[in-house]
Design an enzyme around this catalytic site. Sequence first.
Site, PDB file in Angstrom:
ATOM      1  N   SER A   1      42.428 -38.050  51.720  1.00 14.56           N
ATOM      2  CA  SER A   1      41.670 -38.373  50.472  1.00 14.56           C
ATOM      3  C   SER A   1      40.934 -39.621  50.640  1.00 14.56           C
ATOM      4  O   SER A   1      41.047 -40.276  51.464  1.00 14.56           O
ATOM      5  CB  SER A   1      42.954 -38.301  49.130  1.00 14.56           C
ATOM      6  OG  SER A   1      43.613 -39.599  49.473  1.00 14.56           O
TER       7      SER A   1
ATOM      8  N   SER B   1      40.062 -55.240  52.627  1.00 18.24           N
ATOM      9  CA  SER B   1      39.965 -55.487  51.234  1.00 18.24           C
ATOM     10  C   SER B   1      39.162 -56.644  50.865  1.00 18.24           C
ATOM     11  O   SER B   1      39.504 -57.562  51.884  1.00 18.24           O
ATOM     12  CB  SER B   1      41.151 -55.027  50.436  1.00 18.24           C
ATOM     13  OG  SER B   1      40.994 -55.508  49.009  1.00 18.24           O
TER      14      SER B   1
ATOM     15  N   TYR C   1      49.669 -57.409  48.099  1.00 19.94           N
ATOM     16  CA  TYR C   1      48.762 -56.658  48.776  1.00 19.94           C
ATOM     17  C   TYR C   1      47.892 -57.723  49.363  1.00 19.94           C
ATOM     18  O   TYR C   1      47.408 -57.595  50.633  1.00 19.94           O
ATOM     19  CB  TYR C   1      47.780 -55.675  47.579  1.00 19.94           C
ATOM     20  CG  TYR C   1      46.554 -54.994  48.135  1.00 19.94           C
ATOM     21  CD1 TYR C   1      46.935 -53.893  49.143  1.00 19.94           C
ATOM     22  CD2 TYR C   1      45.475 -55.493  47.619  1.00 19.94           C
ATOM     23  CE1 TYR C   1      45.766 -53.208  49.397  1.00 19.94           C
ATOM     24  CE2 TYR C   1      44.500 -54.502  48.260  1.00 19.94           C
ATOM     25  CZ  TYR C   1      44.633 -53.677  48.968  1.00 19.94           C
ATOM     26  OH  TYR C   1      43.568 -52.909  49.342  1.00 19.94           O
TER      27      TYR C   1
ATOM     28  N   LYS D   1      46.967 -57.998  53.470  1.00 21.38           N
ATOM     29  CA  LYS D   1      45.441 -57.863  53.998  1.00 21.38           C
ATOM     30  C   LYS D   1      45.033 -59.158  54.593  1.00 21.38           C
ATOM     31  O   LYS D   1      44.242 -58.897  55.492  1.00 21.38           O
ATOM     32  CB  LYS D   1      44.618 -57.507  52.855  1.00 21.38           C
ATOM     33  CG  LYS D   1      44.860 -56.128  52.242  1.00 21.38           C
ATOM     34  CD  LYS D   1      44.524 -54.929  53.327  1.00 21.38           C
ATOM     35  CE  LYS D   1      44.630 -53.543  52.598  1.00 21.38           C
ATOM     36  NZ  LYS D   1      44.454 -52.573  53.701  1.00 21.38           N
TER      37      LYS D   1
ATOM     38  N   THR E   1      38.252 -44.139  44.090  1.00 20.96           N
ATOM     39  CA  THR E   1      39.256 -43.316  45.026  1.00 20.96           C
ATOM     40  C   THR E   1      40.424 -43.626  44.039  1.00 20.96           C
ATOM     41  O   THR E   1      40.342 -44.089  43.033  1.00 20.96           O
ATOM     42  CB  THR E   1      39.478 -44.152  46.321  1.00 20.96           C
ATOM     43  OG1 THR E   1      40.207 -45.430  46.196  1.00 20.96           O
ATOM     44  CG2 THR E   1      38.586 -44.351  47.123  1.00 20.96           C
TER      45      THR E   1
END
Length: 267
Positions: free
Chosen positions: A17, A144, A157, A161, A192
């Site tokens: 996806s 990111s 997160y 990253k 997304t």
Amino acid sequence: MSSYFDHKVIWITGASSGIGEALVIDLAKNSNAKIILSSRKEEQLHVVAEKAGLSKDRYAVIPLDLKNYKEMPAIAAKASEQFGKIDILINNAGLSQRSLAMETDIEVDKQLIDIDYIGTVALTKATVPYMIRNKGGQIAVVSSLMGIFGAPMRSGYAGAKHALHGFFDALRAELFSQNIGITIICPGFIQTDISINAVTGDGSSQGTMDDATKNGMPVDIFAKKMLYAIEKQKKQKAIGGKEVMAVYLKRFFPNLLAKIVRKAKVV
């Protein structure tokens, strides 16, 4: 028209996806590359390959779950057997977060590290020997903007990253003599399901779409820009809307960025 990706074997994680799916579709349309699709959702990978119009001799499906990082050597060996080589590994799979640091269970922080960092590193380390055997290759990593600076509700997160950047910057220097390049891609807001699937403080999925993500760059446009950055073998590339300007603020006006981030609505 010939393509940089022609005659290459490209392995894409998170291909069921979002960004991964868009990359498969673009590569299928604009090159004759052979593609290995990976994610946890084996059935959906076949759906993506069919949607992209890939003939059976142009793709292979290899399920994987990055949190099971000890399985990566066996999975990489299986991937290398599909078409005899791996020219490009696109580390796209990952997990995001939406919760305040002090309201996030430490197990959620560990989950983010295991998937976004350890799993990605393990898969890369398992794949590099096949690139060395083939006398070269390229590794692309979807990080990111949170890999460059932090923001509220993204502590775990951003930490995972940031770790990716440290590892792959070091690995790039180590593999230079082996003719293996590394491109770190830093998406901004892309349309997304990343926010829908993001974990909250107790580990459950957020289940809703962020406004910023909903109004972000269309994923097919992002995929084209990302593939162009890979083709040009950029070391690092931020892709998105006006939010990418924060990268330059971080470098030249860090105090200003800190003020903006404190006031920004990021959820």
